[in-house]
Scaffold this motif. Sequence first.
Motif, PDB file in Angstrom:
ATOM      1  N   PRO A   1       0.810  -1.067   0.074  1.00  0.00           N
ATOM      2  CA  PRO A   1      -0.095   0.107   0.063  1.00  0.00           C
ATOM      3  C   PRO A   1       0.813   1.274   0.047  1.00  0.00           C
ATOM      4  CG  PRO A   1       0.149  -0.892   2.126  1.00  0.00           C
ATOM      5  CD  PRO A   1       0.788  -2.032   1.476  1.00  0.00           C
ATOM      6  N   ASP A   2       0.271   2.248  -0.791  1.00  0.00           N
ATOM      7  CA  ASP A   2       1.022   3.698  -0.863  1.00  0.00           C
ATOM      8  C   ASP A   2       0.515   4.083   0.682  1.00  0.00           C
ATOM      9  OD1 ASP A   2      -1.417   4.646  -1.597  1.00  0.00           O
ATOM     10  OD2 ASP A   2      -0.676   4.999  -3.564  1.00  0.00           O
ATOM     11  N   GLU A   3       0.712   5.872   0.433  1.00  0.00           N
ATOM     12  CA  GLU A   3       0.113   6.419   1.595  1.00  0.00           C
ATOM     13  C   GLU A   3      -1.119   6.652   1.696  1.00  0.00           C
ATOM     14  OE1 GLU A   3       1.881   9.131  -2.053  1.00  0.00           O
ATOM     15  OE2 GLU A   3       2.557   7.502  -0.678  1.00  0.00           O
ATOM     16  N   THR A   4      -1.939   6.182   0.521  1.00  0.00           N
ATOM     17  CA  THR A   4      -3.307   6.642   0.375  1.00  0.00           C
ATOM     18  C   THR A   4      -3.936   5.101   0.718  1.00  0.00           C
ATOM     19  OG1 THR A   4      -3.469   6.197  -1.715  1.00  0.00           O
ATOM     20  CG2 THR A   4      -3.170   8.226  -1.306  1.00  0.00           C
ATOM     21  N   GLY A   5      -3.173   4.176   0.825  1.00  0.00           N
ATOM     22  CA  GLY A   5      -3.831   2.760   0.984  1.00  0.00           C
ATOM     23  C   GLY A   5      -3.944   1.928  -0.216  1.00  0.00           C
ATOM     24  N   ALA A   6      -3.753   2.686  -1.393  1.00  0.00           N
ATOM     25  CA  ALA A   6      -3.962   1.963  -2.677  1.00  0.00           C
ATOM     26  C   ALA A   6      -2.635   1.069  -3.107  1.00  0.00           C
ATOM     27  CB  ALA A   6      -3.933   2.875  -3.765  1.00  0.00           C
TER      28      ALA A   6
END
Length: 266
Positions: free
Chosen positions: A219-224
């Motif tokens: 996950p990236d910082e947005t959760g994606a």
Amino acid sequence: RWRGWRGVSGPNRGNHSAWSSVGIQGEERRTMSEQQPAEGADRPRPVIEVTIAAPVEAVWASLRDPALIRRWHGWHYEGLDDEVALIFGTEGADDDAHVLQANAGDRFEVEAVEGGSRVRITRAAFVPGDEWSAYYDDITDGWVSFLNQLRFMHEQHPDAERRTVFLMGRGRPGAIERLLDSVPTAVGELVYSADRQRGVLLPDLGPGLLIAVAKEPAPDETGALIVDASAIVTSYGRDEGEFDGDWKRWDAWWRVEFPDAAPAQI
């Protein structure tokens, strides 16, 4: 090139890429590696092996002569000569036993086997908290790719110089699989398969070799979920005009899935 192999911010050793964690069960004509998940000081040292259809003396020379190392190690970039000197410019070599203790602590052994030579790398011990511990698995993966480039050089182009294109990026899960369905040149047989990396023959480029690597989605910082990926394209016998067209096609191909990728390194 030693920033966790390129593209990872790390200690001051260059910039070779972000390779995925290895966990390979090899079979005939494929790289074999043993990767242990433990993260403590007692972690077993990974062992990577390839069998090459070439005599020991020739394979050993390609671990000792900087001009020959440039033909298979990593990919071409401004600091390649310094990287080769850093890793292989060591006094810890036994020319009779064909054993090399590289400056980074990895041990290379070359031995005669039926049909050629076996090259074995035993990784340096994992040291928790060391400046390089965060990149330990990435470097292991780099050696899997590079030993397969060593084998390809000896078996396909033992006396030839190469041209390389290096690509890296961050994108959606499945990006590498989609790109491998749309390679911008003819694709031949599978050269090797490992955990999250694959090497395929490029018949019209010498023949050449495409190695594609994708790490596990995270996950990236947005959760994606995103995937860090890279590719090395090796070609032979291409003149300047042909290679100029080649690398531009590879760069365009890569940007279909990784539009914000850094420029291709050539």
